[in-house]
Design a protein around this motif. Structure first.
Motif, PDB file in Angstrom:
ATOM      1  N   UNK A   1      13.995  -1.602  -2.005  1.00  0.00           N
ATOM      2  CA  UNK A   1      13.370  -2.241  -0.848  1.00  0.00           C
ATOM      3  C   UNK A   1      14.352  -3.288  -0.336  1.00  0.00           C
ATOM      4  N   UNK A   2      14.788  -3.096   0.908  1.00  0.00           N
ATOM      5  CA  UNK A   2      15.770  -4.001   1.505  1.00  0.00           C
ATOM      6  C   UNK A   2      15.070  -4.867   2.549  1.00  0.00           C
ATOM      7  N   UNK A   3      15.171  -6.174   2.373  1.00  0.00           N
ATOM      8  CA  UNK A   3      14.427  -7.105   3.225  1.00  0.00           C
ATOM      9  C   UNK A   3      15.388  -8.027   3.977  1.00  0.00           C
ATOM     10  N   UNK A   4      15.143  -8.209   5.278  1.00  0.00           N
ATOM     11  CA  UNK A   4      15.908  -9.154   6.089  1.00  0.00           C
ATOM     12  C   UNK A   4      17.416  -8.895   5.997  1.00  0.00           C
ATOM     13  N   UNK A   5      17.814  -7.664   6.177  1.00  0.00           N
ATOM     14  CA  UNK A   5      19.222  -7.296   6.050  1.00  0.00           C
ATOM     15  C   UNK A   5      20.119  -8.109   6.983  1.00  0.00           C
ATOM     16  N   UNK A   6      21.193  -8.619   6.459  1.00  0.00           N
ATOM     17  CA  UNK A   6      22.232  -9.433   7.112  1.00  0.00           C
ATOM     18  C   UNK A   6      21.750 -10.824   7.501  1.00  0.00           C
ATOM     19  N   UNK A   7      20.508 -11.157   7.209  1.00  0.00           N
ATOM     20  CA  UNK A   7      19.970 -12.453   7.599  1.00  0.00           C
ATOM     21  C   UNK A   7      20.045 -13.451   6.439  1.00  0.00           C
ATOM     22  N   UNK A   8      19.627 -14.667   6.705  1.00  0.00           N
ATOM     23  CA  UNK A   8      19.744 -15.745   5.715  1.00  0.00           C
ATOM     24  C   UNK A   8      19.046 -15.416   4.405  1.00  0.00           C
ATOM     25  N   UNK A   9      17.856 -14.797   4.492  1.00  0.00           N
ATOM     26  CA  UNK A   9      17.073 -14.522   3.290  1.00  0.00           C
ATOM     27  C   UNK A   9      17.144 -13.049   2.887  1.00  0.00           C
ATOM     28  N   UNK A  10      18.293 -12.435   3.104  1.00  0.00           N
ATOM     29  CA  UNK A  10      18.473 -11.034   2.704  1.00  0.00           C
ATOM     30  C   UNK A  10      18.151 -10.864   1.220  1.00  0.00           C
ATOM     31  N   UNK A  11      17.438  -9.787   0.931  1.00  0.00           N
ATOM     32  CA  UNK A  11      17.050  -9.513  -0.455  1.00  0.00           C
ATOM     33  C   UNK A  11      16.957  -8.010  -0.647  1.00  0.00           C
ATOM     34  N   UNK A  12      17.498  -7.508  -1.747  1.00  0.00           N
ATOM     35  CA  UNK A  12      17.403  -6.098  -2.096  1.00  0.00           C
ATOM     36  C   UNK A  12      16.797  -5.986  -3.490  1.00  0.00           C
ATOM     37  N   UNK A  13      15.652  -5.339  -3.582  1.00  0.00           N
ATOM     38  CA  UNK A  13      14.989  -5.115  -4.859  1.00  0.00           C
ATOM     39  C   UNK A  13      15.145  -3.647  -5.230  1.00  0.00           C
ATOM     40  N   UNK A  14      15.689  -3.388  -6.410  1.00  0.00           N
ATOM     41  CA  UNK A  14      15.902  -2.030  -6.887  1.00  0.00           C
ATOM     42  C   UNK A  14      15.095  -1.811  -8.155  1.00  0.00           C
ATOM     43  N   UNK A  15      14.583  -0.614  -8.313  1.00  0.00           N
ATOM     44  CA  UNK A  15      13.816  -0.307  -9.517  1.00  0.00           C
ATOM     45  C   UNK A  15      13.047   0.980  -9.338  1.00  0.00           C
ATOM     46  N   UNK A  16      12.126   1.235 -10.241  1.00  0.00           N
ATOM     47  CA  UNK A  16      11.256   2.395 -10.078  1.00  0.00           C
ATOM     48  C   UNK A  16      10.174   2.066  -9.053  1.00  0.00           C
ATOM     49  N   UNK A  17       9.522   3.088  -8.551  1.00  0.00           N
ATOM     50  CA  UNK A  17       8.441   2.855  -7.594  1.00  0.00           C
ATOM     51  C   UNK A  17       7.340   1.995  -8.206  1.00  0.00           C
ATOM     52  N   UNK A  18       7.054   2.213  -9.474  1.00  0.00           N
ATOM     53  CA  UNK A  18       6.019   1.419 -10.144  1.00  0.00           C
ATOM     54  C   UNK A  18       6.426  -0.053 -10.205  1.00  0.00           C
ATOM     55  N   UNK A  19       7.667  -0.322 -10.554  1.00  0.00           N
ATOM     56  CA  UNK A  19       8.143  -1.707 -10.622  1.00  0.00           C
ATOM     57  C   UNK A  19       8.114  -2.373  -9.250  1.00  0.00           C
ATOM     58  N   UNK A  20       8.528  -1.641  -8.228  1.00  0.00           N
ATOM     59  CA  UNK A  20       8.555  -2.204  -6.886  1.00  0.00           C
ATOM     60  C   UNK A  20       7.146  -2.418  -6.342  1.00  0.00           C
ATOM     61  N   UNK A  21       6.220  -1.543  -6.703  1.00  0.00           N
ATOM     62  CA  UNK A  21       4.832  -1.714  -6.266  1.00  0.00           C
ATOM     63  C   UNK A  21       4.240  -2.982  -6.859  1.00  0.00           C
ATOM     64  N   UNK A  22       4.549  -3.267  -8.129  1.00  0.00           N
ATOM     65  CA  UNK A  22       4.058  -4.497  -8.755  1.00  0.00           C
ATOM     66  C   UNK A  22       4.670  -5.715  -8.070  1.00  0.00           C
ATOM     67  N   UNK A  23       5.967  -5.630  -7.758  1.00  0.00           N
ATOM     68  CA  UNK A  23       6.648  -6.753  -7.090  1.00  0.00           C
ATOM     69  C   UNK A  23       6.049  -7.023  -5.711  1.00  0.00           C
TER      70      UNK A  23
ATOM     71  N   UNK B   1       0.829  -1.211   0.000  1.00  0.00           N
ATOM     72  CA  UNK B   1       0.000   0.000   0.000  1.00  0.00           C
ATOM     73  C   UNK B   1       0.863   1.261   0.000  1.00  0.00           C
ATOM     74  N   UNK B   2       1.949   1.226   0.752  1.00  0.00           N
ATOM     75  CA  UNK B   2       2.834   2.392   0.801  1.00  0.00           C
ATOM     76  C   UNK B   2       3.456   2.661  -0.563  1.00  0.00           C
ATOM     77  N   UNK B   3       3.878   1.611  -1.250  1.00  0.00           N
ATOM     78  CA  UNK B   3       4.485   1.787  -2.570  1.00  0.00           C
ATOM     79  C   UNK B   3       3.464   2.276  -3.590  1.00  0.00           C
ATOM     80  N   UNK B   4       2.230   1.803  -3.490  1.00  0.00           N
ATOM     81  CA  UNK B   4       1.175   2.293  -4.390  1.00  0.00           C
ATOM     82  C   UNK B   4       0.944   3.779  -4.147  1.00  0.00           C
ATOM     83  N   UNK B   5       0.891   4.178  -2.878  1.00  0.00           N
ATOM     84  CA  UNK B   5       0.720   5.598  -2.557  1.00  0.00           C
ATOM     85  C   UNK B   5       1.916   6.409  -3.058  1.00  0.00           C
ATOM     86  N   UNK B   6       3.116   5.834  -2.943  1.00  0.00           N
ATOM     87  CA  UNK B   6       4.316   6.535  -3.392  1.00  0.00           C
ATOM     88  C   UNK B   6       4.286   6.756  -4.904  1.00  0.00           C
TER      89      UNK B   6
END
Length: 289
Positions: free
Chosen positions: A201-223, A184-189
């Motif tokens: 969007x950085x998820x679970x930093x330094x942890x086993x399932x760390x993931x960083x998604x980079x892109x435009x706000x529209x791309x990240x909102x779809x993801x 919802x926040x990304x859609x508003x953005x």
């Protein structure tokens, strides 16, 4: 008159007690510093956001907490602060830790730091992990200048108003978000900042399932629409300076000045998201009078 406080060794007053703020690992226990390990064993009092996690952390680090452990989380900060200040005044070393990262940064700690500073007590910090600086480094966005906004507002109206403040913000912004509200926040953005503004969007930093998604706000909102799990830190690039008609900028300055702003401050604010320098704008305003 402002009172100057001194947190150097020579500035420690009263009974040589002190408050020690310590960053704790966000995920990988090996990120704990040797100084944190030592502090856990030697502090007279360990004030922890979650006492069970504090004991689990000590166990994982192979150390034994030497002092008394007390809880210090949001709901008890006001109640516990005076007693901790009294202990430090009496000469005790109080170690403050939160569940992950740095105390006071969207975690308990600020209230106790202020109380100790007001009382003239020594305060020091054992630096270490921080989701804010880790996410900034991983974002691949310009971060020479940035601002940190804590957690995004929960309610839609307040969140959109907050995003509106970022439309012309030239600094990269970093904030925390719940995985349940991220989509919802990304859609508003997208709606407020535009679909092409870059973000990470950085998820679970330094942890086993760390993931960083980079892109435009529209791309990240779809993801994010399908749902995201884990602890989330979001980084959004600042507004790109744009060409603006000088006469229009002069008018904007006039509106701010009429509302009570100082001329130099108004020029700096209006010029910030544009390619026009504040000195050039200031002179243009003077020439228009």
């Amino acid at each position: 008159m402002m009172t100057i406080t001194d947190d150097s060794a020579a500035g420690a007053l009263l009974g040589n007690g002190r408050l020690v703020l310590a960053a704790t690992p966000m995920g990988q226990r090996d990120d704990a510093s040797p100084r944190l390990r030592a502090a856990l064993t030697t502090a007279d009092v360990v004030a922890a956001e979650d006492t069970r996690r504090a004991k689990s952390l000590a166990s994982a680090l192979g150390v034994t907490i030497g002092g008394r452990v007390v809880s210090y989380y949001d709901q008890v900060e006001a109640q516990r602060t005076p007693a901790l200040v009294a202990e430090i005044t009496g000469g005790a070393t109080v170690l403050l830790i939160t569940d992950a990262g740095m105390p006071s940064v969207s975690d308990p700690g600020y209230r106790l730091v202020v109380a100790c500073a007001d009382a003239g007590l020594a305060i020091t910090c054992l630096p270490g992990p921080s989701a804010v600086t880790t996410a900034l480094a991983l974002s691949a966005l310009p971060v020479e200048r940035f601002c940190f906004d804590g957690f995004a507002p929960r309610k839609t109206g307040q969140r959109r108003a907050w995003l509106g403040e970022l439309v012309e913000q030239p600094r990269t912004v970093v904030f925390f978000e719940s995985p349940h509200r991220l989509a919802d926040t990304l859609v508003d953005a997208v709606s407020v900042l535009g679909p092409t503004r870059r973000a990470a969007v950085c998820r679970e930093l330094t942890k086993t399932y760390e993931e960083v998604k980079r892109g435009t706000l529209e791309e990240l909102a779809r993801w994010a629409a399908d749902g995201v799990r884990g602890e989330i830190t979001v980084v959004i690039e600042g507004a790109v300076p744009v060409e603006q008609d000088l006469d229009t900028l002069v008018e904007r300055v006039g509106v701010l000045v009429d509302a009570g702003a100082g001329l130099k401050d108004a020029c700096a604010q209006v010029a910030a998201p544009t390619t026009t320098g504040k000195r050039e704008l200031y002179q243009a305003v003077l020439d228009s009078r």
